[in-house]
Design a protein around this motif. Structure first.
Motif, mmCIF file in Angstrom:
data_model
loop_
_atom_site.group_PDB
_atom_site.id
_atom_site.type_symbol
_atom_site.label_atom_id
_atom_site.label_comp_id
_atom_site.label_asym_id
_atom_site.label_seq_id
_atom_site.Cartn_x
_atom_site.Cartn_y
_atom_site.Cartn_z
ATOM 1 N N UNK A 45 0.832 -1.206 0.000
ATOM 2 C CA UNK A 45 0.000 0.000 0.000
ATOM 3 C C UNK A 45 0.866 1.256 0.000
ATOM 4 N N UNK A 46 1.959 1.243 0.758
ATOM 5 C CA UNK A 46 2.878 2.385 0.750
ATOM 6 C C UNK A 46 3.501 2.541 -0.627
ATOM 7 N N UNK A 47 3.879 1.441 -1.240
ATOM 8 C CA UNK A 47 4.429 1.478 -2.597
ATOM 9 C C UNK A 47 3.428 2.094 -3.566
ATOM 10 N N UNK A 48 2.171 1.669 -3.488
ATOM 11 C CA UNK A 48 1.129 2.212 -4.359
ATOM 12 C C UNK A 48 0.873 3.687 -4.073
ATOM 13 N N UNK A 49 0.905 4.065 -2.800
ATOM 14 C CA UNK A 49 0.665 5.462 -2.437
ATOM 15 C C UNK A 49 1.723 6.372 -3.045
ATOM 16 N N UNK A 50 2.956 5.911 -3.065
ATOM 17 C CA UNK A 50 4.047 6.695 -3.654
ATOM 18 C C UNK A 50 3.889 6.798 -5.169
ATOM 19 N N UNK A 51 3.422 5.724 -5.809
ATOM 20 C CA UNK A 51 3.332 5.678 -7.264
ATOM 21 C C UNK A 51 1.985 6.150 -7.810
ATOM 22 N N UNK A 64 -0.994 7.945 -9.483
ATOM 23 C CA UNK A 64 -0.833 8.977 -10.511
ATOM 24 C C UNK A 64 -1.633 10.255 -10.290
ATOM 25 N N UNK A 65 -2.679 10.209 -9.470
ATOM 26 C CA UNK A 65 -3.527 11.390 -9.277
ATOM 27 C C UNK A 65 -3.720 11.666 -7.795
ATOM 28 N N UNK A 66 -4.197 12.864 -7.484
ATOM 29 C CA UNK A 66 -4.403 13.249 -6.090
ATOM 30 C C UNK A 66 -5.446 12.364 -5.425
ATOM 31 N N UNK A 67 -6.580 12.153 -6.107
ATOM 32 C CA UNK A 67 -7.639 11.354 -5.482
ATOM 33 C C UNK A 67 -7.186 9.909 -5.281
ATOM 34 N N UNK A 68 -6.401 9.389 -6.206
ATOM 35 C CA UNK A 68 -5.884 8.027 -6.033
ATOM 36 C C UNK A 68 -4.891 7.970 -4.880
ATOM 37 N N UNK A 69 -4.079 9.011 -4.746
ATOM 38 C CA UNK A 69 -3.141 9.058 -3.612
ATOM 39 C C UNK A 69 -3.911 9.073 -2.286
ATOM 40 N N UNK A 70 -4.978 9.894 -2.219
ATOM 41 C CA UNK A 70 -5.772 9.947 -0.986
ATOM 42 C C UNK A 70 -6.323 8.567 -0.658
ATOM 43 N N UNK A 71 -6.916 7.923 -1.661
ATOM 44 C CA UNK A 71 -7.515 6.610 -1.446
ATOM 45 C C UNK A 71 -6.471 5.578 -1.030
ATOM 46 N N UNK A 72 -5.291 5.660 -1.614
ATOM 47 C CA UNK A 72 -4.259 4.687 -1.295
ATOM 48 C C UNK A 72 -3.681 4.934 0.093
ATOM 49 N N UNK A 119 -5.622 2.304 -5.902
ATOM 50 C CA UNK A 119 -4.298 1.713 -5.975
ATOM 51 C C UNK A 119 -3.847 1.744 -7.430
ATOM 52 N N UNK A 120 -2.581 1.537 -7.625
ATOM 53 C CA UNK A 120 -2.029 1.522 -8.976
ATOM 54 C C UNK A 120 -2.363 0.180 -9.619
ATOM 55 N N UNK A 121 -2.996 0.207 -10.793
ATOM 56 C CA UNK A 121 -3.320 -1.037 -11.490
ATOM 57 C C UNK A 121 -2.044 -1.609 -12.088
ATOM 58 N N UNK A 122 -1.652 -2.761 -11.587
ATOM 59 C CA UNK A 122 -0.407 -3.394 -12.040
ATOM 60 C C UNK A 122 -0.585 -3.981 -13.437
ATOM 61 N N UNK A 123 0.435 -3.807 -14.267
ATOM 62 C CA UNK A 123 0.390 -4.348 -15.633
ATOM 63 C C UNK A 123 1.564 -5.283 -15.920
ATOM 64 N N UNK A 124 2.648 -5.167 -15.172
ATOM 65 C CA UNK A 124 3.787 -6.062 -15.362
ATOM 66 C C UNK A 124 3.550 -7.368 -14.598
ATOM 67 N N UNK A 125 4.003 -8.501 -15.130
ATOM 68 C CA UNK A 125 3.685 -9.806 -14.529
ATOM 69 C C UNK A 125 3.991 -9.907 -13.034
ATOM 70 N N UNK A 126 5.197 -9.484 -12.619
ATOM 71 C CA UNK A 126 5.548 -9.594 -11.210
ATOM 72 C C UNK A 126 4.688 -8.668 -10.365
ATOM 73 N N UNK A 127 4.478 -7.434 -10.820
ATOM 74 C CA UNK A 127 3.663 -6.478 -10.073
ATOM 75 C C UNK A 127 2.223 -6.964 -9.954
ATOM 76 N N UNK A 128 1.702 -7.584 -11.009
ATOM 77 C CA UNK A 128 0.336 -8.122 -10.960
ATOM 78 C C UNK A 128 0.218 -9.158 -9.841
#
Length: 224
Positions: A25-31, A33-41, A181-190
């Protein structure tokens, strides 16, 4: 709440699950892309921290006392739930509503703990008022258990979906704008993202099983 001596498997297992969820969750919060997504994360980060603190009995009770009692965390996470419901209504997806249900389950769990903490502590048969309050508390526990069934089902569904992403490596709604959260697209991140969802949802489900004991008695024995 648990202890290493009385419930070692649950104690260690929950800490591992929630710690992983917190890290991701901390990783996603840092990454994010938008303010509202950061708040939610960051709201997810807050819940992961709260879940870790709820595991050891020696951590949670002093914290609750320091912030004004058991009502305070209920109010805080009710506000967080309202935000997540708004986000889900704005950018609707199965995942966004699943995460909103996860926060609703957090409020339910905290409210049930608050009700149990208010239960009268008494001995003997002479205190009829305390006995009546005890009966009301038992009835309230039953009501909380009934109310928690759909939320527990939602947690289990979210855990299964996360575990499926971990195993399959299939991206979650890659064309959707993320809500919390950031939608993961790379295999390991998914796979790691799915594992984080599984960790939080299954950890919450496991921690909350005892609250269903008034209507499903064997649930009281799932904390070895």
């Amino acid at each position: 709440m648990f202890t290493l001596t009385s419930t070692p498997v649950t104690f260690v297992g929950l800490l591992i699950l929630f710690a992983w969820s917190l890290m991701w969750s901390v990783r996603d919060a840092v990454k994010a892309p938008t303010v509202v997504t950061k708040i939610s994360t960051w709201v997810h980060v807050l819940m992961a921290v709260a879940m870790i603190l709820m595991v050891p009995k020696s951590w949670w009770k002093p914290l609750v006392s320091a912030i004004g009692g058991p009502t305070t965390p209920v109010v805080i996470f009710a506000i967080c739930t309202a935000w997540m419901v708004f986000m889900a209504a704005w950018r609707s997806s199965w995942s966004s509503w699943g995460h909103a249900a996860m926060f609703a389950a957090m409020v339910w769990h905290l409210a049930a703990m608050r009700a149990m903490s208010a239960a009268p502590k008494h001995t003997g048969m002479a205190d009829h008022s305390a006995m009546n309050q005890g009966m009301q508390t038992a009835m309230g526990s039953h009501d909380f258990a009934v109310a928690g069934i759909p939320l527990m089902v939602a947690l289990l569904a979210l855990a299964i979906a996360g575990l499926w992403r971990t195993i399959s490596g299939k991206a979650e709604n890659p064309g959707k704008v993320p809500t919390c959260h950031v939608v993961a697209t790379e295999p390991l991140a998914i796979r790691l993202s799915g594992l984080a969802d599984f960790a939080m949802a299954f950890g919450m489900f496991w921690m909350s099983t005892g609250l269903l004991a008034p209507i499903i008695p064997f649930m009281a024995h799932l904390h070895p």
